[in-house]
Write a protein that holds these residues in place. Structure first.
Motif, PDB file in Angstrom:
ATOM      1  N   GLY A 125       0.811  -1.217   0.000  1.00 34.08           N
ATOM      2  CA  GLY A 125       0.000   0.000   0.000  1.00 34.08           C
ATOM      3  C   GLY A 125       0.836   1.256   0.000  1.00 34.08           C
ATOM      4  O   GLY A 125       2.050   1.174  -0.107  1.00 34.08           O
ATOM      5  N   PRO A 126       0.226   2.423   0.062  1.00 38.66           N
ATOM      6  CA  PRO A 126      -1.220   2.621   0.066  1.00 38.66           C
ATOM      7  C   PRO A 126      -1.800   2.476  -1.340  1.00 38.66           C
ATOM      8  O   PRO A 126      -1.242   3.032  -2.284  1.00 38.66           O
ATOM      9  CB  PRO A 126      -1.370   4.073   0.544  1.00 38.66           C
ATOM     10  N   PHE A 127      -2.859   1.754  -1.423  1.00 44.15           N
ATOM     11  CA  PHE A 127      -3.544   1.453  -2.664  1.00 44.15           C
ATOM     12  C   PHE A 127      -2.555   1.092  -3.781  1.00 44.15           C
ATOM     13  O   PHE A 127      -2.476   1.737  -4.806  1.00 44.15           O
ATOM     14  CB  PHE A 127      -4.454   2.614  -3.097  1.00 44.15           C
ATOM     15  N   HIS A 128      -1.773   0.042  -3.516  1.00 43.48           N
ATOM     16  CA  HIS A 128      -0.843  -0.558  -4.483  1.00 43.48           C
ATOM     17  C   HIS A 128       0.357   0.339  -4.843  1.00 43.48           C
ATOM     18  O   HIS A 128       1.086   0.021  -5.775  1.00 43.48           O
ATOM     19  CB  HIS A 128      -1.559  -0.962  -5.781  1.00 43.48           C
ATOM     20  N   ALA A 129       0.554   1.425  -4.095  1.00 40.81           N
ATOM     21  CA  ALA A 129       1.632   2.365  -4.455  1.00 40.81           C
ATOM     22  C   ALA A 129       3.025   1.762  -4.266  1.00 40.81           C
ATOM     23  O   ALA A 129       3.995   2.288  -4.809  1.00 40.81           O
ATOM     24  CB  ALA A 129       1.503   3.644  -3.635  1.00 40.81           C
TER      25      ALA A 129
END
Lengths: 317, 460
Positions: free
Chosen positions: A263-267
């Motif tokens: 994460g955050p959100f695949h970052a």
């Protein structure tokens, strides 16, 4: 046309018998060699080759990982999904960023540090130990420590920034889409830096001092000595450091999983954390294996480059 | 004349072809036989022997381990059947895959705890679980609502609850709130709550904490807000579409109320602590208990953390406030139902004895007090002993939430009710995407609906 020279003496019968014996012995010797190889062979086939083949086969199926009888053949559907999966390609990109960082920071930086230590600075042994110490610490432990270091509220980094009057630069490092990946890369490189330093020190130790002196006497500049005397000698080490960094960078999992879980959100997702999420978080073993095959192909290409580079190096020698 | 040997004596006794084949066949048999032998031995140890059961669980913190060991030894004393405790780390992201892997192996544990819902349905459909319907009939008279929630497939029972937690709790620090003249007891709606927190923020305080780095805490808010917007029954209906066939599309993720719920979550963004996206839930647990903020949304399991790290104040607890215009009322609770599943290979008699022992009122009273869970079976709640008066009071209040929830006032947690692939990818990660701005509520709901339609198609 006979391969036996015309003037060669005709072998007597007993000699011919004796000549046959080494072949038998050789064959018997090779049987024993096979027997000795067998246990390792069984393990290799059972735990390396067989899983690779099964993984490849499963990449054509939809399977939730519980009952193999419920697996459904999908043909190339998983690979079609893979091609269109933006999150996966984002992970591949992250791996490339890691590889680039390893190339620039780890390879160049560790060479510079190794050169300084090798130049005989005071406390060289101490620094060698300092740089190598993180290598022997578990990457999970390093990741856990890094979580505290990068914690937004009580982390060392933010506190240090505030202490030097740069409080405006405080970040939620591991929760920021911009900074999560660099924070993970920094942790990963810091942990593995020591191994590269050590390899470069051993490489630099092989450079013939007489050769360096001769070059200096001939009036070669330091840059030219480095380029034309030192680098050819440490070329195998450089190749090893680079490719080792590249391969481990592509397999990067533990540090990312512990620090950000992608994460955050695949970052900060890498191929392997994404693969793990798909396979064990999302229960999609078939698609996970298709991603595994992609990783296998990438690593195969790197291995081929390594072979090529090593061969070119030998030919140059 | 003897000629010198062509090879020195390095290989004194080379193998003949026959010996090689014999050795090879032996090694092959050994390689094939060892795992089989191991499987047999483990199977008899963990599965079929009436005198031993293996129990895989995630009761890994010291208090839970102590409670589990006390329960296991009590069972052994009562029945003579030993339990091997296969305790695993408690993280949901590693424990549930571990259960799946264990039950798909040849040597599954006899019993295991798991979250109820799709995890149980999938294992049941795969045929690796024991049908507990007849065992449940034997203890049905002791069971309360929730004993088999999320464990029924095709009219059969595949798991029995070992206790439920309440997920939509909001803990608060009355001392901290008093500094800003906020009275938590007066808050009943999210508007009031958001207004109170904005007031704290403006006054320089930290209204609320979240460990968003771990993803699931954000999923809590989406859970609570959807339940408050839709009500428990409709929320369950929405979630079931991802795991059960033929659910229709009466309620969709793209419905206005669901999008509104996701939008409500964005209202919390400015109120969370600085750097909340990079903070771990374990850190925010510690920060709240150290008195650093006014509110903290967390499940009732926070009581276990409080037992290990006593708070610096006397905390209060309330349910997630209602949303104006929402169909859900303020008493409705979210249940985290932990269920015990049993391997199809386990010894049925030993398993029956285990459930008989576990559901005894005295066992349940001990279990409830030491684990801070509410087992859905009949027992004397007054016999529950909690070592700390503060925790005892909080536990009593949390138990009253489930008692006041009403017949249809409970829904399973979204990460228990929704398909694992969908909740991990769209609810957990999606909650972070909403906060980072990479996803809008509309886009996330669209993605959820698409994934649900795909799941429905797969389920037939």
């Amino acid at each position: 046309m006979s391969l036996v020279r015309a003037d060669a003496p005709a072998p007597s019968q007993p000699v011919a018998e004796k000549a046959a014996r080494p072949t038998d012995r050789k064959r018997e010797g090779s049987w024993s060699a096979y027997a000795l190889l067998l246990p390792a062979g069984v393990f290799y086939v059972s735990f390396q080759l067989f899983p690779i083949l099964v993984a490849f086969a499963l990449s054509f199926f939809s399977w939730d990982g519980i009952d193999i009888r419920q697996a459904k053949f999908l043909g190339l559907a998983n690979y079609v999904t893979l091609v269109h999966d933006g999150l996966l390609w984002r992970s591949v990109w992250h791996n490339l960023v890691v590889a680039l960082a390893v190339l620039i920071i780890q390879c160049v930086g560790s060479f510079v540090i190794a050169a300084i230590i090798q130049a005989g600075i005071k406390g060289g042994r101490f620094f060698r130990l300092v740089f190598f110490a993180p290598v022997v610490i578990s990457s999970v432990a390093v990741g856990m420590l890094a979580i505290f270091v990068f914690s937004p509220s009580q982390g060392l980094v933010n506190e240090a920034l505030s202490a030097i009057g740069l409080g405006g630069l405080r970040q939620p490092w591991l929760g920021s889409g911009t900074w999560a990946l660099p924070a993970v890369i920094a942790t990963y490189i810091l942990q593995n830096f020591g191994l590269s330093v050590l390899l470069f020190i051993s490489g630099l130790g092989q450079v013939d001092q007489d050769l360096l002196e001769a070059a200096e006497l001939d009036g070669a500049s330091q840059g030219r000595i480095l380029w034309q005397v030192v680098f050819p000698v440490i070329r195998p080490v450089t190749t090893t450091v680079f490719l080792l960094g590249l391969v481990t960078g592509f397999k990067l999992f533990d540090t990312v999983y512990v620090m950000t879980a992608g994460g955050p959100f695949h970052a900060s997702d890498t191929i392997v954390t994404y693969l793990y999420g798909v396979s064990f978080g999302g229960n999609d073993i078939g698609y996970g294996n298709a991603i595994g095959v992609l990783l296998f192909v990438i690593l195969l290409v790197i291995a081929l480059i390594q072979l090529r580079l090593t061969r070119t190096g030998k030919e140059t020698e | 004349m003897n000629s010198p040997a062509p090879y020195p004596d390095r290989i004194p006794r080379a193998l003949s072809r026959r010996s090689f084949l014999r050795a090879g066949a032996g090694a092959g048999l050994l390689a094939a036989g060892l795992p089989a032998l191991q499987a047999c031995s483990l199977s008899s140890n963990g599965g079929n022997a009436a005198t031993a059961l293996t129990f895989m669980n995630r009761w890994s913190d010291p208090n839970s381990q102590k409670a589990a060991n006390a329960m296991f030894s009590g069972f052994t004393k009562a029945t003579g059947i030993k339990i091997t405790n296969q305790v695993q780390p408690s993280s949901g992201s590693t424990y549930q895959p571990a259960v799946r892997t264990a039950f798909s192996s040849n040597t599954p544990p006899a019993l295991a705890t798991d979250i109820s819902g799709p995890e149980v349905y999938n294992l049941a459909r795969a045929g690796v679980l024991m049908d507990l319907t007849s065992i449940y009939q034997g203890i049905k008279s002791k069971a309360r609502a929730g004993a088999v929630a999320g464990s029924e497939v095709d009219g059969k029972i595949w798991g029995l609850s070992d206790g439920a937690t309440i997920g939509n709790c909001v803990f608060y620090n009355p001392d901290y709130l008093a500094k800003y003249h906020v009275d938590a007891a007066a808050i009943t709606t999210t508007s009031q709550w958001l207004a109170a927190m904005s007031h704290i923020k403006k006054a320089g305080g930290t209204p609320i904490l979240i460990g968003a780095k771990d993803q699931w805490p954000g999923g809590h808010y989406l859970n609570d807000l959807v339940q408050r917007r839709l009500g428990s029954a409709a929320a369950t209906q929405l979630y079931n579409r991802t795991v059960l066939p033929k659910q229709g599309d009466k309620i969709k993720w793209t419905d206005d109320q669901v999008i509104a719920a996701f939008r409500d979550y964005l209202a919390f963004k400015p109120l969370f602590q600085d750097g909340f996206l990079g903070e771990a839930a374990a850190t925010t647990d510690g920060q709240f208990l150290a008195g650093k903020a006014g509110f903290y949304e967390m499940g009732s399991w926070l009581l276990s953390t409080m037992r290990q790290t006593p708070p610096s104040f006397t905390p209060g607890v309330m349910l997630f406030p209602t949303v104006e215009g929402g169909a859900g009322h303020g008493n409705e609770v979210t249940l985290g139902n932990d269920t015990i599943i049993v391997s199809a290979k386990a010894n049925a008699d030993a398993v029956r004895k285990f459930f008989d022992y576990f559901t005894r009122p005295d066992s349940l009273a001990r279990w409830s007090g030491s684990m801070f869970v509410s087992p859905p079976y009949r027992f004397d709640a007054s016999a529950v002993k909690v070592d700390s008066p503060v925790l005892g009071k909080l536990f009593g209040r949390i138990n009253s939430f489930s008692a006041n929830a009403g017949r249809d006032g409970a829904a399973l947690f979204n990460d228990q009710a929704i398909d694992v692939n969908i909740y991990s990818r769209y609810i957990w990660q999606g909650s972070v995407g909403l906060m980072t701005g990479e996803l809008s509520p509309e886009r996330l709901c669209q993605k959820l609906e698409e994934a649900t339609v795909r799941a429905q198609r797969k389920l037939g």
